[in-house]
Structure formats: C-alpha cells, structure tokens
Design a protein around this motif. Sequence first.
Motif, PDB file in Angstrom:
ATOM      1  N   ALA A 161       0.946  -1.202   0.072  1.00  0.00           N
ATOM      2  CA  ALA A 161      -0.101  -0.018  -0.025  1.00  0.00           C
ATOM      3  C   ALA A 161       0.893   1.306  -0.039  1.00  0.00           C
ATOM      4  O   ALA A 161       0.425   2.317   0.737  1.00  0.00           O
ATOM      5  N   GLY A 162       2.180   1.308  -0.788  1.00  0.00           N
ATOM      6  CA  GLY A 162       2.821   2.336  -1.073  1.00  0.00           C
ATOM      7  C   GLY A 162       2.143   3.045  -2.203  1.00  0.00           C
ATOM      8  O   GLY A 162       1.051   2.601  -2.676  1.00  0.00           O
ATOM      9  N   PRO A 163       2.869   3.926  -2.920  1.00  0.00           N
ATOM     10  CA  PRO A 163       2.219   4.878  -4.002  1.00  0.00           C
ATOM     11  C   PRO A 163       2.004   3.936  -5.010  1.00  0.00           C
ATOM     12  O   PRO A 163       0.876   4.078  -5.686  1.00  0.00           O
ATOM     13  N   ALA A 164       2.835   2.925  -5.428  1.00  0.00           N
ATOM     14  CA  ALA A 164       2.456   2.006  -6.410  1.00  0.00           C
ATOM     15  C   ALA A 164       1.184   1.166  -6.348  1.00  0.00           C
ATOM     16  O   ALA A 164       0.136   1.042  -7.104  1.00  0.00           O
ATOM     17  N   GLY A 165       0.980   0.861  -4.954  1.00  0.00           N
ATOM     18  CA  GLY A 165       0.035  -0.129  -4.765  1.00  0.00           C
ATOM     19  C   GLY A 165      -1.152   0.614  -4.585  1.00  0.00           C
ATOM     20  O   GLY A 165      -2.467   0.078  -4.932  1.00  0.00           O
ATOM     21  N   MET A 166      -1.380   1.703  -3.828  1.00  0.00           N
ATOM     22  CA  MET A 166      -2.501   2.556  -3.889  1.00  0.00           C
ATOM     23  C   MET A 166      -3.073   2.866  -5.096  1.00  0.00           C
ATOM     24  O   MET A 166      -4.141   2.934  -5.423  1.00  0.00           O
ATOM     25  N   ALA A 167      -2.126   3.400  -6.041  1.00  0.00           N
ATOM     26  CA  ALA A 167      -2.499   4.035  -7.245  1.00  0.00           C
ATOM     27  C   ALA A 167      -3.129   2.830  -8.350  1.00  0.00           C
ATOM     28  O   ALA A 167      -4.183   2.861  -8.944  1.00  0.00           O
ATOM     29  N   ALA A 205      -0.310  -1.171   9.578  1.00  0.00           N
ATOM     30  CA  ALA A 205      -1.990  -0.968  10.025  1.00  0.00           C
ATOM     31  C   ALA A 205      -2.537   0.185   8.940  1.00  0.00           C
ATOM     32  O   ALA A 205      -3.850   0.338   9.634  1.00  0.00           O
ATOM     33  N   GLU A 206      -2.066   0.772   8.503  1.00  0.00           N
ATOM     34  CA  GLU A 206      -2.590   2.100   7.772  1.00  0.00           C
ATOM     35  C   GLU A 206      -1.989   2.111   6.332  1.00  0.00           C
ATOM     36  O   GLU A 206      -0.723   1.508   5.932  1.00  0.00           O
ATOM     37  N   PRO A 207      -2.551   2.654   5.326  1.00  0.00           N
ATOM     38  CA  PRO A 207      -1.894   2.933   3.843  1.00  0.00           C
ATOM     39  C   PRO A 207      -1.009   3.908   3.831  1.00  0.00           C
ATOM     40  O   PRO A 207      -0.756   4.623   4.951  1.00  0.00           O
ATOM     41  N   GLY A 208       0.140   3.775   2.990  1.00  0.00           N
ATOM     42  CA  GLY A 208       1.194   4.857   2.813  1.00  0.00           C
ATOM     43  C   GLY A 208       2.426   4.143   2.416  1.00  0.00           C
ATOM     44  O   GLY A 208       3.306   5.071   1.823  1.00  0.00           O
ATOM     45  N   GLY A 209       2.736   3.026   2.712  1.00  0.00           N
ATOM     46  CA  GLY A 209       3.967   2.472   2.406  1.00  0.00           C
ATOM     47  C   GLY A 209       4.985   3.283   3.172  1.00  0.00           C
ATOM     48  O   GLY A 209       4.691   3.668   4.411  1.00  0.00           O
ATOM     49  N   GLN A 210       6.149   3.304   2.934  1.00  0.00           N
ATOM     50  CA  GLN A 210       7.362   3.727   3.887  1.00  0.00           C
ATOM     51  C   GLN A 210       7.278   5.325   3.476  1.00  0.00           C
ATOM     52  O   GLN A 210       7.312   6.063   4.329  1.00  0.00           O
ATOM     53  N   ARG A 265       2.086  14.897   0.292  1.00  0.00           N
ATOM     54  CA  ARG A 265       1.351  14.903  -1.291  1.00  0.00           C
ATOM     55  C   ARG A 265       0.552  13.399  -1.179  1.00  0.00           C
ATOM     56  O   ARG A 265      -0.274  13.279  -1.855  1.00  0.00           O
ATOM     57  N   GLY A 266       1.080  12.347  -0.357  1.00  0.00           N
ATOM     58  CA  GLY A 266       0.538  11.299  -0.284  1.00  0.00           C
ATOM     59  C   GLY A 266      -0.800  11.131   0.369  1.00  0.00           C
ATOM     60  O   GLY A 266      -1.536  10.292   0.061  1.00  0.00           O
ATOM     61  N   VAL A 300      -3.931   8.349  -0.617  1.00  0.00           N
ATOM     62  CA  VAL A 300      -4.798   7.644   0.368  1.00  0.00           C
ATOM     63  C   VAL A 300      -6.362   8.119   0.273  1.00  0.00           C
ATOM     64  O   VAL A 300      -7.129   7.147   0.504  1.00  0.00           O
ATOM     65  N   ASP A 301      -6.538   9.094   0.331  1.00  0.00           N
ATOM     66  CA  ASP A 301      -7.991   9.533  -0.278  1.00  0.00           C
ATOM     67  C   ASP A 301      -8.544   8.845  -1.300  1.00  0.00           C
ATOM     68  O   ASP A 301      -9.869   8.488  -1.107  1.00  0.00           O
ATOM     69  N   ARG A 302      -7.918   9.183  -2.350  1.00  0.00           N
ATOM     70  CA  ARG A 302      -8.448   8.357  -3.513  1.00  0.00           C
ATOM     71  C   ARG A 302      -8.654   6.873  -3.255  1.00  0.00           C
ATOM     72  O   ARG A 302      -9.618   6.199  -3.791  1.00  0.00           O
ATOM     73  N   LEU A 303      -7.657   6.331  -2.707  1.00  0.00           N
ATOM     74  CA  LEU A 303      -7.777   4.835  -2.378  1.00  0.00           C
ATOM     75  C   LEU A 303      -8.891   4.620  -1.523  1.00  0.00           C
ATOM     76  O   LEU A 303      -9.706   3.491  -1.840  1.00  0.00           O
ATOM     77  N   ARG A 304      -9.162   5.296  -0.228  1.00  0.00           N
ATOM     78  CA  ARG A 304     -10.157   4.980   0.539  1.00  0.00           C
ATOM     79  C   ARG A 304     -11.367   5.215  -0.194  1.00  0.00           C
ATOM     80  O   ARG A 304     -12.373   4.454   0.251  1.00  0.00           O
TER      81      ARG A 304
END
Length: 470
Positions: A12-18, A37-42, A66-67, A71-75
Amino acid sequence: MSLDWDAIVIGAGPAGMAAAATLAEGGARTLLLDEQAEPGGQIYRAVERNRDKARLSAILGPDYLRGAALVDRLRASGASLRFSTSVWRVEEGPIVWSRTDGRIAHERAGALVIATGAMERPVPVAGWTLPGVMTVGAMQILLKSSGLAPSGRLVLAGTGPLFYLFARQCLEAGAEHLTLLDTAQTRNIPAALPHFPRALTGQGWRYLTKGIGLLAALSTGRAKIFRGVTGIAIEGEAQAASVRFLSGGKPQQLDCDLVGLHEGVIPQQQMTRSLGCDHRWDEGQACFHPRRDEWGRSTKPGVFIAGDAGGIVGAEASRHEGEAAALAILAELGRIAPAERDARLQAVRKARGAHLSARPFLDRLYRPRADLATPPDAVTICRCEAISAGSLRLAVARGALGPNQAKAYLRVGMGPCQGRLCGPSVTGLIARETNRGEDETGYYRVRDPLKPITVAELASASRQESRHES
C-alpha cells in the motif's frame, strides 16, 4: 476455477495504492493487502494521522503530505483493504496466502500486482550489529509513525537522497549534536555528468533543486560534516560508543550515542523470486531488477510488478507504474477497450518519464562504494547466523561459487530474515572473490513461508488448501 478477486495488490505504498484505486474505479473486484496498519508504505507512512500535525508535517515536508491525496483516492475507490496482513506465500495462478491476526486466507485472482517497494541496501561494516546502530530508514519510520526524533550524539553515515533528506529532518526536529559522515565519492562525478543535461528536463530540475536546497541547509554549520569518508568502523561494548573512519585519507574518531547507516535503496525481491520471476543485474543501480514489460508485466503469467519493487524510481514514478499495471489488467478484464488503455498509458508513461529524467544522474552520482561488497574478514555479513565475511571467503575458496552453495556450507541466509539482509552482500562478495558478475553468481533460492507463521497456522492453511482442491 472460480476467482475470489479480479486482482490482488500487495503493498500500500504509492504504486500499490494507485494500482488498487485505478482497478477499483474501473470496476474490477480488487483486494489490497499490506502488513502495516494503515496505507502509505514507507514514503507516506502514517500520512493520514500526520497531515493535521502542523509541527511534524513541517519537519517531514510537502512531498510527504502529497501522499494524503492518494490515500483519500484509495479510500474512496471501493477497493477492499486489508491491513496488518502478512503475505507469506504466493503461487502461480495467481494464488495469495496471507495471515491477518493469526487467521490464514487463501485467495485466487485473475491478476496480481506486486508493489512491495524497496529496502535499504545492507551496509556491513565493523560494529554494525551493535545496539545503537540502525538504518536511516528505520529512524525515519520512528519519526513518521511515532514522532520520535533521534537525540544525543547522532552520527549519520552514508550518502544518497534519503540520507540528506533525513539529516535535514533531524535538524528541523531539533537535533543538537548531529555529525554526517558523507561517503559520496568524487570519482562518481565523471560517470554522472553525461546524464546531467537530461536531468534538467521534465521534472528532473525540481529534484535537483530540492537536492541543492538540502545540501545548502546542511552546510550552515548546524551539523558537522566529514566528506570523502571511508573505512567506517563502529566500536563499543554493550552498545555503539564511537566511530572510527578516514576522511580525506586522515584517521578520525567520534564519540556517539546513536549511528544511522544508509547507502541507498534496492528493490524488495523476496516475493518476486519466490514466484520464479526472472531477474537481472542492473549495473546503473547496482542491484537486481525483475524483468518486466512496459505495463509492469513480469515473466510469470498474470503477475505485474510496479514501483520500486521493479527498480528504484521514486514515489511519483511509482504511482504512475501502478496505474499502468492497472490499465493493462482492466483491458484484459474487458473493463476498458484497448484503445482507451493505450491512450491512457501514453499519458502515464509521459508523466513517469518526466519524474525519471534525473534518475540516471542520481544513480551514478550516489553509486555505492565498491568496498561495501568486500568488508574485512572480521565483519559479520549474515547477522541472523553470525557468519563473518572471512568465513564466507573460506567457503568460496573451498568451492562455494554461489549464494546457495554458501548456504549449504555455512547456513548463511537461513535465519529469520531469510537472506533479506545478507543476500545482496553475499552475492557481491562471492562475485568479487570469483571475479564473476552478479548475474552469473546469482542469488538465493527464496522459499516459503516469506514471513513467519506458526505450526498451528500451517495446519490451518493445509486444511484450507484441501477444501479448495475438493
């Protein structure tokens, strides 16, 4: 065969969320798995919690914040999100085995996107196993997840964009006793200069401007800086107490309370190797990359690799790679027409290229020192099994020509980390000792489970597999 999901995304980093957001927005039944426990990756770790913390947000900077939009888009995308989940086995199919709160899940998908990101390159130096020695990335995790900044006499040793960024963040967080041991090599400059004109195109100039700003901020006198550092050795009994090194060829010694090491990042390769994806040595980034096409499709059917897991590209380019993989999958599912896929890919590739324009210049400018692959005999190279570089050299002299043979001789790579922390160093040392390239030397054969699970959980997994087969 019935499918549980159209696509499963791991990471759930940038690539996975997108990737997950694009898939779900396109109507694909999408599951995203991540062990945090939450999105964002490292890179965007804990950004949901931190975006309203003015002080911490100022320390971490606008690129980090900027992330939050991603995250909002993913949710909002409709993708199913499963956090605090370890993926311990992946199979062709694709089939994904995961563990959440002790419960085993076994799920099939039409496609798999591996977006597991990067790890820090191991830095085997004398004393690196002492308490009080961490990676810079680990220190930054503490800052992002808990707001904890290093205190006392802090020594950061290494080079590269993250090294300088975290040093600046330490100063912003109030570090009063910061010393930088900059290992950047001036001999890298001639190799980097031919790539400088391209680095000024696209978004490259922004990255260069940011880097110049970081270096300028670190040169104001608030941090003590030694340049051209080599021969680092950390000393202490119960914990790290001092650091010896050479700067400009002159011996130096510093007292310390905490040491952070960093020599760049490399792709996480355990999962892709366990699947049997083909990998190649990338000389520019001095690490192994999985082979993939323009969509991120690997050499295994239905398996895509996006972001830093496929080669170090950074957060913004990773996001675009996740979108590219998702577009290919949506077209295969019939959710979008090939013409729409190609048109959208063209825009994605253009944006990705703009963010990669400075990458060749930076890769060569901050190329790791050659001696990282040839530590002195007394230095521990496999932390889990306490195997020294000298023991590995002796195994090579006795006929171990690759990491898997060395594993049979020494148990190197057989500890809890399963070779994650020693694999790159073991390959590098054997390659130097045998005068062969890294591709010829090879890497560990990675076996399941990828993450620890209990015998009871394995028994549960076996029962589940029997039910699926029946």
